[in-house]
Design a protein around this motif. Sequence first.
Motif, PDB file in Angstrom:
ATOM      1  N   ALA A  42       0.835  -1.202   0.000  1.00 19.68           N
ATOM      2  CA  ALA A  42       0.000   0.000   0.000  1.00 19.68           C
ATOM      3  C   ALA A  42       0.870   1.252   0.000  1.00 19.68           C
ATOM      4  O   ALA A  42       0.589   2.220  -0.722  1.00 19.68           O
ATOM      5  CB  ALA A  42      -0.938  -0.004   1.206  1.00 19.68           C
ATOM      6  N   GLY A  43       1.949   1.250   0.789  1.00 16.12           N
ATOM      7  CA  GLY A  43       2.864   2.388   0.825  1.00 16.12           C
ATOM      8  C   GLY A  43       3.564   2.603  -0.513  1.00 16.12           C
ATOM      9  O   GLY A  43       3.731   3.745  -0.967  1.00 16.12           O
ATOM     10  N   ALA A  44       3.964   1.513  -1.152  1.00 14.75           N
ATOM     11  CA  ALA A  44       4.615   1.622  -2.456  1.00 14.75           C
ATOM     12  C   ALA A  44       3.649   2.188  -3.495  1.00 14.75           C
ATOM     13  O   ALA A  44       4.034   3.021  -4.328  1.00 14.75           O
ATOM     14  CB  ALA A  44       5.134   0.257  -2.902  1.00 14.75           C
ATOM     15  N   PHE A  45       2.399   1.758  -3.445  1.00 13.80           N
ATOM     16  CA  PHE A  45       1.388   2.263  -4.370  1.00 13.80           C
ATOM     17  C   PHE A  45       1.182   3.759  -4.175  1.00 13.80           C
ATOM     18  O   PHE A  45       1.131   4.524  -5.150  1.00 13.80           O
ATOM     19  CB  PHE A  45       0.074   1.505  -4.166  1.00 13.80           C
ATOM     20  N   VAL A  46       1.110   4.186  -2.932  1.00 16.58           N
ATOM     21  CA  VAL A  46       0.933   5.611  -2.638  1.00 16.58           C
ATOM     22  C   VAL A  46       2.147   6.407  -3.120  1.00 16.58           C
ATOM     23  O   VAL A  46       2.003   7.503  -3.679  1.00 16.58           O
ATOM     24  CB  VAL A  46       0.694   5.821  -1.126  1.00 16.58           C
ATOM     25  N   MET A  47       3.345   5.879  -2.945  1.00 13.72           N
ATOM     26  CA  MET A  47       4.553   6.574  -3.389  1.00 13.72           C
ATOM     27  C   MET A  47       4.608   6.694  -4.911  1.00 13.72           C
ATOM     28  O   MET A  47       5.049   7.713  -5.441  1.00 13.72           O
ATOM     29  CB  MET A  47       5.802   5.848  -2.870  1.00 13.72           C
ATOM     30  N   ALA A  94       4.711  10.170  -6.901  1.00 21.55           N
ATOM     31  CA  ALA A  94       5.783  10.474  -7.859  1.00 21.55           C
ATOM     32  C   ALA A  94       5.197  10.910  -9.198  1.00 21.55           C
ATOM     33  O   ALA A  94       5.705  11.852  -9.828  1.00 21.55           O
ATOM     34  CB  ALA A  94       6.682   9.256  -8.042  1.00 21.55           C
ATOM     35  N   ILE A  95       4.138  10.270  -9.640  1.00 17.02           N
ATOM     36  CA  ILE A  95       3.489  10.666 -10.893  1.00 17.02           C
ATOM     37  C   ILE A  95       2.933  12.083 -10.772  1.00 17.02           C
ATOM     38  O   ILE A  95       3.055  12.890 -11.701  1.00 17.02           O
ATOM     39  CB  ILE A  95       2.384   9.655 -11.263  1.00 17.02           C
ATOM     40  N   GLY A  96       2.350  12.405  -9.628  1.00 11.38           N
ATOM     41  CA  GLY A  96       1.843  13.758  -9.410  1.00 11.38           C
ATOM     42  C   GLY A  96       2.938  14.804  -9.403  1.00 11.38           C
ATOM     43  O   GLY A  96       2.785  15.887  -9.966  1.00 11.38           O
ATOM     44  N   VAL A  97       4.067  14.494  -8.787  1.00  8.17           N
ATOM     45  CA  VAL A  97       5.188  15.438  -8.739  1.00  8.17           C
ATOM     46  C   VAL A  97       5.759  15.662 -10.136  1.00  8.17           C
ATOM     47  O   VAL A  97       6.053  16.797 -10.525  1.00  8.17           O
ATOM     48  CB  VAL A  97       6.279  14.928  -7.769  1.00  8.17           C
ATOM     49  N   ILE A  98       5.901  14.602 -10.898  1.00  6.47           N
ATOM     50  CA  ILE A  98       6.427  14.734 -12.264  1.00  6.47           C
ATOM     51  C   ILE A  98       5.476  15.562 -13.128  1.00  6.47           C
ATOM     52  O   ILE A  98       5.917  16.437 -13.887  1.00  6.47           O
ATOM     53  CB  ILE A  98       6.668  13.337 -12.876  1.00  6.47           C
ATOM     54  N   GLY A  99       4.203  15.315 -13.003  1.00  5.14           N
ATOM     55  CA  GLY A  99       3.220  16.094 -13.764  1.00  5.14           C
ATOM     56  C   GLY A  99       3.248  17.562 -13.382  1.00  5.14           C
ATOM     57  O   GLY A  99       3.170  18.444 -14.244  1.00  5.14           O
TER      58      GLY A  99
END
Length: 52
Positions: free
Chosen positions: A10-15, A19-24
């Motif tokens: 679950a933590g890996a999924f959230v990370m 990360a996708i949000g930060v890159i966007g």
Amino acid sequence: MAESWMGVMAGAFVMVIAAIGVIGHYRREQRRAQLLKHLDHHDWCRFITHRR
């Protein structure tokens, strides 16, 4: 042990989602800065500023 793996997954999924949000966000900010930089440039402006 199964609960700890579930927490890790679950933590890996959230990370990954974060990360996708930060890159966007980074790409949108770079594009916005580029558009603002070229907002008021015209052909005559380029001719006047680059004449040396």
